[in-house]
Motif scaffolding. Structure first.
Motif, PDB file in Angstrom:
ATOM      1  N   ASN B 554      41.587  65.174  31.039  1.00 30.15           N
ATOM      2  CA  ASN B 554      42.419  65.297  32.243  1.00 30.15           C
ATOM      3  C   ASN B 554      43.315  66.519  32.157  1.00 30.15           C
ATOM      4  O   ASN B 554      44.084  66.670  31.207  1.00 30.15           O
ATOM      5  CB  ASN B 554      43.326  64.078  32.392  1.00 30.15           C
ATOM      6  N   GLN B 556      46.477  68.751  32.823  1.00 26.20           N
ATOM      7  CA  GLN B 556      47.903  68.447  33.025  1.00 26.20           C
ATOM      8  C   GLN B 556      48.536  69.546  33.859  1.00 26.20           C
ATOM      9  O   GLN B 556      47.945  70.592  34.067  1.00 26.20           O
ATOM     10  CB  GLN B 556      48.606  68.362  31.666  1.00 26.20           C
ATOM     11  N   VAL B 594      50.747  54.949  24.963  1.00 26.12           N
ATOM     12  CA  VAL B 594      49.853  53.825  25.220  1.00 26.12           C
ATOM     13  C   VAL B 594      49.671  53.749  26.727  1.00 26.12           C
ATOM     14  O   VAL B 594      50.633  53.746  27.482  1.00 26.12           O
ATOM     15  CB  VAL B 594      50.463  52.513  24.690  1.00 26.12           C
ATOM     16  N   THR B 595      48.410  53.728  27.181  1.00 26.67           N
ATOM     17  CA  THR B 595      48.157  53.752  28.623  1.00 26.67           C
ATOM     18  C   THR B 595      48.181  52.341  29.201  1.00 26.67           C
ATOM     19  O   THR B 595      48.217  51.353  28.476  1.00 26.67           O
ATOM     20  CB  THR B 595      46.771  54.330  28.933  1.00 26.67           C
ATOM     21  N   LEU B 603      48.481  63.504  24.878  1.00 28.06           N
ATOM     22  CA  LEU B 603      48.747  64.400  26.001  1.00 28.06           C
ATOM     23  C   LEU B 603      49.224  65.774  25.554  1.00 28.06           C
ATOM     24  O   LEU B 603      50.044  65.866  24.624  1.00 28.06           O
ATOM     25  CB  LEU B 603      49.800  63.782  26.925  1.00 28.06           C
ATOM     26  N   LYS B 670      36.476  55.661  40.526  1.00 27.11           N
ATOM     27  CA  LYS B 670      36.588  55.069  39.199  1.00 27.11           C
ATOM     28  C   LYS B 670      36.298  53.578  39.243  1.00 27.11           C
ATOM     29  O   LYS B 670      36.451  52.915  40.262  1.00 27.11           O
ATOM     30  CB  LYS B 670      37.963  55.329  38.614  1.00 27.11           C
ATOM     31  N   LYS B 672      37.035  50.055  37.167  1.00 24.30           N
ATOM     32  CA  LYS B 672      37.790  49.397  36.108  1.00 24.30           C
ATOM     33  C   LYS B 672      37.456  47.918  36.097  1.00 24.30           C
ATOM     34  O   LYS B 672      37.323  47.307  37.150  1.00 24.30           O
ATOM     35  CB  LYS B 672      39.290  49.563  36.359  1.00 24.30           C
ATOM     36  N   ALA B 706      42.322  46.009  43.346  1.00 26.34           N
ATOM     37  CA  ALA B 706      42.918  47.317  43.097  1.00 26.34           C
ATOM     38  C   ALA B 706      44.397  47.140  42.928  1.00 26.34           C
ATOM     39  O   ALA B 706      44.983  46.176  43.439  1.00 26.34           O
ATOM     40  CB  ALA B 706      42.648  48.270  44.251  1.00 26.34           C
TER      41      ALA B 706
HETATM   42  C1  SRM Z   1      47.210  57.486  31.612  1.00 21.56           C
HETATM   43  C2  SRM Z   1      47.450  56.498  32.773  1.00 21.56           C
HETATM   44  C3  SRM Z   1      48.933  56.122  32.916  1.00 21.56           C
HETATM   45  C4  SRM Z   1      49.480  55.526  31.657  1.00 21.56           C
HETATM   46  O1  SRM Z   1      50.066  56.301  30.925  1.00 21.56           O
HETATM   47  O2  SRM Z   1      49.282  54.340  31.469  1.00 21.56           O
HETATM   48  C5  SRM Z   1      47.032  57.003  34.109  1.00 21.56           C
HETATM   49  C6  SRM Z   1      47.174  58.308  34.428  1.00 21.56           C
HETATM   50  C7  SRM Z   1      46.701  58.847  35.582  1.00 21.56           C
HETATM   51  N1  SRM Z   1      46.243  58.167  36.607  1.00 21.56           N
HETATM   52 FE1  SRM Z   1      46.206  56.189  36.793  1.00 21.56          FE
HETATM   53  N2  SRM Z   1      46.546  56.038  34.889  1.00 21.56           N
HETATM   54  C8  SRM Z   1      46.430  54.929  34.151  1.00 21.56           C
HETATM   55  C9  SRM Z   1      46.220  53.665  34.600  1.00 21.56           C
HETATM   56  C10 SRM Z   1      46.226  53.326  35.950  1.00 21.56           C
HETATM   57  C11 SRM Z   1      46.294  51.996  36.457  1.00 21.56           C
HETATM   58  C12 SRM Z   1      46.456  50.756  35.599  1.00 21.56           C
HETATM   59  C13 SRM Z   1      45.188  50.161  35.102  1.00 21.56           C
HETATM   60  O3  SRM Z   1      44.097  50.795  35.128  1.00 21.56           O
HETATM   61  O4  SRM Z   1      45.256  49.014  34.678  1.00 21.56           O
HETATM   62  C14 SRM Z   1      46.245  52.092  37.836  1.00 21.56           C
HETATM   63  C15 SRM Z   1      46.305  50.967  38.879  1.00 21.56           C
HETATM   64  C16 SRM Z   1      45.064  50.151  38.883  1.00 21.56           C
HETATM   65  C17 SRM Z   1      43.984  50.663  39.754  1.00 21.56           C
HETATM   66  O5  SRM Z   1      43.380  51.702  39.422  1.00 21.56           O
HETATM   67  O6  SRM Z   1      43.725  50.070  40.803  1.00 21.56           O
HETATM   68  C18 SRM Z   1      46.144  53.504  38.140  1.00 21.56           C
HETATM   69  C19 SRM Z   1      46.063  53.983  39.353  1.00 21.56           C
HETATM   70  C20 SRM Z   1      45.801  55.360  39.684  1.00 21.56           C
HETATM   71  C21 SRM Z   1      45.465  55.896  40.970  1.00 21.56           C
HETATM   72  C22 SRM Z   1      45.372  55.105  42.282  1.00 21.56           C
HETATM   73  C23 SRM Z   1      43.976  54.648  42.483  1.00 21.56           C
HETATM   74  C24 SRM Z   1      43.766  53.980  43.811  1.00 21.56           C
HETATM   75  O7  SRM Z   1      42.606  53.646  44.080  1.00 21.56           O
HETATM   76  O8  SRM Z   1      44.687  53.820  44.605  1.00 21.56           O
HETATM   77  C25 SRM Z   1      45.211  57.277  40.804  1.00 21.56           C
HETATM   78  C26 SRM Z   1      44.780  58.324  41.842  1.00 21.56           C
HETATM   79  C27 SRM Z   1      43.269  58.416  41.957  1.00 21.56           C
HETATM   80  O9  SRM Z   1      42.503  57.971  41.134  1.00 21.56           O
HETATM   81  O10 SRM Z   1      42.831  59.022  42.948  1.00 21.56           O
HETATM   82  C28 SRM Z   1      45.426  57.525  39.405  1.00 21.56           C
HETATM   83  C29 SRM Z   1      45.329  58.764  38.686  1.00 21.56           C
HETATM   84  C30 SRM Z   1      45.765  59.055  37.562  1.00 21.56           C
HETATM   85  C31 SRM Z   1      45.720  60.458  36.982  1.00 21.56           C
HETATM   86  C32 SRM Z   1      44.312  60.678  36.553  1.00 21.56           C
HETATM   87  C33 SRM Z   1      46.243  61.537  37.947  1.00 21.56           C
HETATM   88  C34 SRM Z   1      45.451  62.796  37.917  1.00 21.56           C
HETATM   89  O11 SRM Z   1      44.504  62.901  38.728  1.00 21.56           O
HETATM   90  O12 SRM Z   1      45.734  63.670  37.097  1.00 21.56           O
HETATM   91  C35 SRM Z   1      46.665  60.360  35.769  1.00 21.56           C
HETATM   92  C36 SRM Z   1      46.125  61.212  34.631  1.00 21.56           C
HETATM   93  C37 SRM Z   1      47.167  61.402  33.523  1.00 21.56           C
HETATM   94  C38 SRM Z   1      46.497  62.087  32.358  1.00 21.56           C
HETATM   95  O13 SRM Z   1      46.460  63.314  32.369  1.00 21.56           O
HETATM   96  O14 SRM Z   1      46.022  61.419  31.431  1.00 21.56           O
HETATM   97  N3  SRM Z   1      45.767  56.364  38.763  1.00 21.56           N
HETATM   98  N4  SRM Z   1      46.153  54.215  36.978  1.00 21.56           N
HETATM   99  C39 SRM Z   1      46.622  55.205  32.684  1.00 21.56           C
HETATM  100  C40 SRM Z   1      45.285  55.463  32.006  1.00 21.56           C
HETATM  101  C41 SRM Z   1      44.467  54.253  31.834  1.00 21.56           C
HETATM  102  C42 SRM Z   1      43.350  54.491  30.884  1.00 21.56           C
HETATM  103  O15 SRM Z   1      43.467  54.164  29.704  1.00 21.56           O
HETATM  104  O16 SRM Z   1      42.324  55.030  31.313  1.00 21.56           O
END
Ligand code: SRM
Ligand SMILES: Cc1cc2nc3c(=O)[nH]c(=O)nc-3n(C[C@H](O)[C@H](O)[C@H](O)COP(=O)(O)OP(=O)(O)OC[C@H]3O[C@@H](n4cnc5c(N)ncnc54)[C@H](O)[C@@H]3O)c2cc1C
Ligand code: SF4
Ligand code: FES
Lengths: 111, 809
Positions: B554, B556, B594-595, B603, B670, B672, B706
């Motif tokens: 990803n 940054q 921790v994610t 990161l 994505k 999940k 979601a």
């Molecule tokens: C790292 C993490 C946050 C954390 O520190 O916990 C994270 C980080 C990001 N999330 Fe997330 N999400 C993370 C868990 C979540 C969760 C929780 C979960 O999965 O249980 C959610 C809500 C659950 C869900 O997806 O429904 C979540 C909902 C989103 C969304 C909204 C998606 C949607 O359909 O509305 C986005 C935006 C998108 O994907 O378009 C997003 C997008 C992003 C992005 C990829 C933004 C981007 O495009 O750059 C972030 C990347 C950060 C990076 O550089 O690593 N992230 N994101 C989590 C990584 C999980 C993993 O191990 O893979």
């Protein structure tokens, strides 16, 4: 005397892709289009510094990977509603090698 | 007194020069004509029609022996000039004869380039240049096999000629599309399609490794990937080199060709040169038009008249029946250059004009080249086209005419073309329903069931309505994918499946793309559709992916990257944790977090360090977590029966199995998953795309949750008794989603369009087939991209060059 400097083989840069050339004043992105035209631009987006070399190349444009601004590879000008300009540098291809202008690159100032 | 003129080579250029000379002053020179080939001048470019059986050699002979005799030309055919002595102004023939000259003219043409592959000197490996080569190919017939290396003009003419004789021909081409020097990708795609229809096999982006032989004869071509293509004859048509050896030995100035000035005089005032052997003002020549101009100039120079050779714009056509193509000028993209693209998918027509400052500077056409001369004229004369810009692309006849009918493709479909795949409704049924009074989409749905199921054919049904009812039906404006196309995602997906479009240029052409190569919005979508629908045929295109998926990390906000290794089902070990800690130290990772997905994110890693940090994590047994992907992300689990006093099933174990089967799969958005060991739902399974809640009697599977921009609870899909069944259902539903959803729709959005009932029914009735297609795709994509990039793409992560020191000079 020509100032053209051999940088790398054209094939080291993927079609519709880019690689960077590191210089003392930051990176220059070298792009290659689908038609094998080569362009050199600063690797930094005028919006928030996104690395343009990581963007998607289409036609003679690139889309910044961070917030999707689109720039002309030829003029460096932002397209559409956005405004801003990236510095461009002379670049050409000869016998399958990419050449950049040594003097122009050396004369860059830190962005 | 007549002077002595010796001509080296009786080719197309010297032939024309001789005609011009004799026309003006038939007795100015006493001419001796040498030719290495055992015959006089013939129309070399017509060898292809001879090969194809459309013409005979007699018909393409330009100058007969009688003609030479009438004109007093002394012929020495089948004899080479061996050397030249400029001091004494004599030439030495192959047999030792020494002949004096006053003027000498080179017309030695070019020699075909033979790639020095092992085995290139085997018997049966030939070029395509002269009558002998042509006759070798004409010796083949049905039952014989031939491989042609080179997908340019010559190679394709050779292939088509032999295919016309029933030979089994395969063309091996190193570039991504045919005739890449003359054609852009779209035209290259159409050409390929036409040649494949003629039974020619075509392999682009293919490297040859070795020519295999048996008893000194060619037997097969071995490719880089290990494939062997058996052949009785191997034709190499990969390019030509000006034939300069004799001139160089005589001490004339040569570069790539023999240097000549504007009067066709070489560095020796008494020696001229014409044809493919010359280099004029940095250019060399491979088509006859400029050679004829040179010939006329050379004749005048010989007669002491003033004449100047000027290079002109060139155009190319291919002499293969049924493949009408044309290209001229410069058709690369550039600032200030504007593309005008016209595609008529129904008739297989593609036209592209490149316009700069109201002047056409380049043109590529395929399918209908009737107007090519008119366009070529515009390029050559630099005509200002401002006044006819809007209708220019339609050609001279259409100036001011009607614009293209967008319904042409649908109107051209036959009555038995299938429109609705779900319900097997063909176009005829819909037309009948319309004739019986159904006047809108709802009425068609009610009477025929077309578009009543998954709905992806809605656009097509509406187009049938529009084509049938004409002005009585107004097409609802559905949002197209992006500005490059008028088609919706659904239309494009349907086209990809029904028309078997397996490449991006194919989609651009058949779906009428308005840009030459798409944009950052449509390319990632098309790349996904193609790889999901044709996992074996289509090759993933990294350049059409967003950076995160291209570099498997990803990006940054400061241009660094984050690295997230998989922790299958959220389970890790002290060994893995140590390796993560070591990597964090070694690469000075600023943040370790921790994610929300039960794993660890490193990161702030520098782009150049990615392959190195992956190599370290790989070494500890970890693989990419795809935290960047429109694909399987995580399978979140709770501790389940292993430890929890309430657990009903092994939720952790099932989660790990699911993550291992699904990992690597690309999905529209994505994906999940969560598996909770009991209805207390500690893994939050009911807000995931697919959730499993374990109960005493088995596994409750629900989908469409979601917790992002929308918060949704999953809806119940089914309950099954065993782990195996749960995995099967989940694979099937994932594949259904992969095949049908529009790019960037998560399951809940897709579900709101097609309905849970439709999904449930498909998963029940088509489970086995869905799983089979899923597994087929996974046979390609279930792998660790990190390991692959470390092994094959390491360099691409490094700067192209480092000029830090250079600039300091
Ligand atoms: C790292 C993490 C946050 C954390 O520190 O916990 C994270 C980080 C990001 N999330 Fe997330 N999400 C993370 C868990 C979540 C969760 C929780 C979960 O999965 O249980 C959610 C809500 C659950 C869900 O997806 O429904 C979540 C909902 C989103 C969304 C909204 C998606 C949607 O359909 O509305 C986005 C935006 C998108 O994907 O378009 C997003 C997008 C992003 C992005 C990829 C933004 C981007 O495009 O750059 C972030 C990347 C950060 C990076 O550089 O690593 N992230 N994101 C989590 C990584 C999980 C993993 O191990 O893979
Ligand atoms: C199959 C085929 C299809 C083609 N199709 C097209 C087309 O559609 N359009 C187009 O514009 N062009 C086409 N070309 C290219 C075109 O034929 C050439 O550009 C043209 O023939 C070159 O003319 P030239 O006189 O320079 O050389 P040539 O016609 O090759 O003549 C040179 C002659 O010199 C002889 N020679 C060489 N060295 C010596 C020596 N030391 N002593 C004596 N003789 C010597 C050779 O034997 C040869 O006969 C095609 C070529 C081929 C092979
Ligand atoms: S919630 Fe927003 S800021 Fe936080 S990681 Fe997700 S996308 Fe980035
Ligand atoms: S940094 Fe390039 S668009 Fe924002």
């Amino acid at each position: 005397m020509s100032n053209w400097m051999d940088i790398a083989a054209l094939n080291d840069v993927p079609r519709r892709g880019a690689r960077v050339v590191r210089t003392a004043q930051g990176c220059v992105a070298v792009f290659r289009t689908a038609e094998d035209d080569v362009y050199a631009l600063d690797n930094s987006c005028p919006h928030k510094g996104g690395p343009l070399s990581e963007g998607i190349v289409h036609g003679a444009s690139v889309t910044c990977p961070l917030h999707n601004w689109v720039f002309s590879l030829d003029t460096g000008e932002a397209q559409g509603a956005d405004s801003g300009r990236v510095r461009t540098y002379p670049a050409r291809v000869e016998n399958g090698r990419i050449l950049l202008d040594k003097v122009v690159i050396a004369a860059r100032t830190p962005a | 007194m007549t002077q002595k003129l010796i001509i080296i080579g009786a080719g197309m250029a010297t032939g024309r020069a001789l005609e011009a000379l004799l026309d003006t002053a038939s007795d100015a020179y006493e001419v001796t004509l040498f030719n290495a080939e055992p015959r006089g001048n013939y129309n070399r470019i017509m060898l292809s029609p001879v090969l194809a059986g459309d013409k005979t050699y007699a018909e393409i002979e330009t100058h007969t022996l009688a003609w030479y005799e009438e004109n007093g030309v002394t012929c020495r055919f089948g004899e080479r000039i061996a050397s030249i002595d400029r001091e004494s102004k004599t030439v030495t023939a192959q047999n030792g004869d020494v002949l004096p000259y006053d003027k000498l003219m080179f017309g030695t043409g070019s020699t075909p380039f033979m790639i020095p592959l092992p085995g290139h000197d085997l018997e049966g490996v030939i070029a395509y240049r002269d009558l002998e080569d042509t006759e070798r190919m004409m010796g083949l017939g049905p039952g014989d096999k031939c491989v042609v290396i080179g997908g340019g003009l010559l190679g394709l003419e050779a292939a088509a000629g032999m295919a016309a004789r029933g030979v089994d021909v395969t063309v091996v081409h190193i570039m991504g599309h045919l005739m890449e020097r003359q054609l852009d990708e779209a035209a290259g795609y159409l050409l390929r399609k036409a040649l494949v229809d003629k039974g020619i096999k075509i392999r682009c982006s293919t490297n040859s490794k070795e020519i295999l032989g048996a008893e000194g004869r060619v037997r097969a071509l071995l490719l880089d990937d290990g494939t062997e293509l058996p052949c009785d004859l191997l034709v190499m048509a990969v390019g030509i080199r000006p034939n300069v050896a004799l001139a160089a030995e005589a001490g004339l100035a040569v570069g790539r060709g023999i240097h000549v000035d504007d009067r066709m005089v070489t560095s020796d005032a008494d020696i001229l040169a014409v044809g493919e052997c010359v280099e004029h003002d940095g250019a060399i020549f491979g088509l006859v038009a400029p050679l004829y101009d040179q010939a006329k100039v050379a004749a005048k120079t010989l007669l002491g008249e003033d004449a100047v050779f000027v290079q002109k714009e060139l155009s190319t056509k291919l002499k293969v029946t049924g493949c009408d193509l044309f290209s001229a000028g410069d058709f690369t993209d550039g600032e200030g250059r504007e593309d005008i693209v016209f595609r008529d998918p129904a008739r297989g027509i593609y036209r592209r004009l490149v316009v700069e400052n109201n002047i056409v500077i380049g043109a590529v056409m395929y399918g209908d080249t009737a107007d090519s001369n008119w366009f070529f004229g515009l390029i050559r004369d630099r005509t200002d086209i401002a006044g006819m810009r809007d209708t220019l692309i339609f050609g001279p006849a259409y100036q001011g005419g009607a614009p293209l009918d967008p319904l042409a493709a649908v109107a051209a479909l036959s009555r038995d073309a299938e429109i609705c795949g779900c319900n097997g409704i063909c176009k005829g049924r819909i037309e009948d329903a319309i004739a019986a009074g159904a006047g809108d989409l709802a009425a068609i749905k009610a009477t025929t069931k077309a578009s009543a199921s998954c709905g992806t054919c809605t656009g097509l049904v509406e187009q049938v309505l529009a084509a049938t009812l004409g002005e009585d039906f107004v097409l609802p404006a559905a949002a197209p994918i992006c500005g490059c196309s008028d088609m919706t995602h659904e239309d494009v997906r349907r086209m990809i499946k029904s028309q078997r479009l397996t490449s991006m240029p194919a989609v651009w052409q058949e779906c009428g793309w308005k840009t030459s190569c798409g944009c950052h919005v449509c390319r990632p979508a098309l790349n996904y559709y193609l790889l999901a629908d044709w996992p074996l045929e289509y090759q993933d295109d990294p350049q059409s992916r967003f950076i995160n998926e291209r570099k498997h990390a990803n990006i940054q906000k400061d241009g660094t990257f984050s690295v997230v290794p998989r922790m299958w089902g959220g389970i890790t070990t002290p060994h893995e944790l140590r390796a993560i800690a070591d990597a964090a130290d070694k690469f000075a990772v600023p943040t370790v977090k921790v994610t929300g997905g039960q794993r660890i994110d490193l990161l702030g890693v520098r782009g150049e360090d990615l392959p190195a940090i992956w190599a370290d994590l790989n070494a500890a047994g970890m693989v990419s977590g795809y935290a960047y992907s429109k694909g399987l992300r995580t399978v979140k689990t709770c501790v389940g029966t292993d430890h929890c006093r309430f657990g009903t099933q092994d939720s952790t174990g099932l989660g790990i199995k699911l993550e291992k089967t699904l990992h690597g799969a690309w999905t529209p958005h994505k994906l999940k998953l969560g598996v909770s060991g009991c209805p207390r739902n500690c893994a939050e399974a009911t807000c995931k795309d697919i959730g499993v809640i374990c109960v005493d009697s088995g596994y409750q599977i629900s989908i469409g949750g979601a917790a992002g921009m929308d918060v949704k609870e999953t809806e119940h899909l089914t309950q099954v008794a065993t782990e195996e069944e749960a995995i099967a259902v989940i694979k099937a539903v994932t594949q259904l989603y992969r095949e049908n959803a529009r790019y960037l729709d998560r399951i809940y959005k897709w579900m709101s369009k097609v309905g849970l009932d439709w999904i449930t029914e498909r998963v029940e009735t088509e489970q086995a087939a869905l799983i089979e297609r899923f597994e087929l795709s996974q046979s390609i994509y279930r792998h660790d991209p990190w390991a692959a990039h470390v092994a094959q793409k390491y360099d691409s992560y490094q700067p192209l060059a480092n000029l830090v020191l250079e600039a300091a000079e």
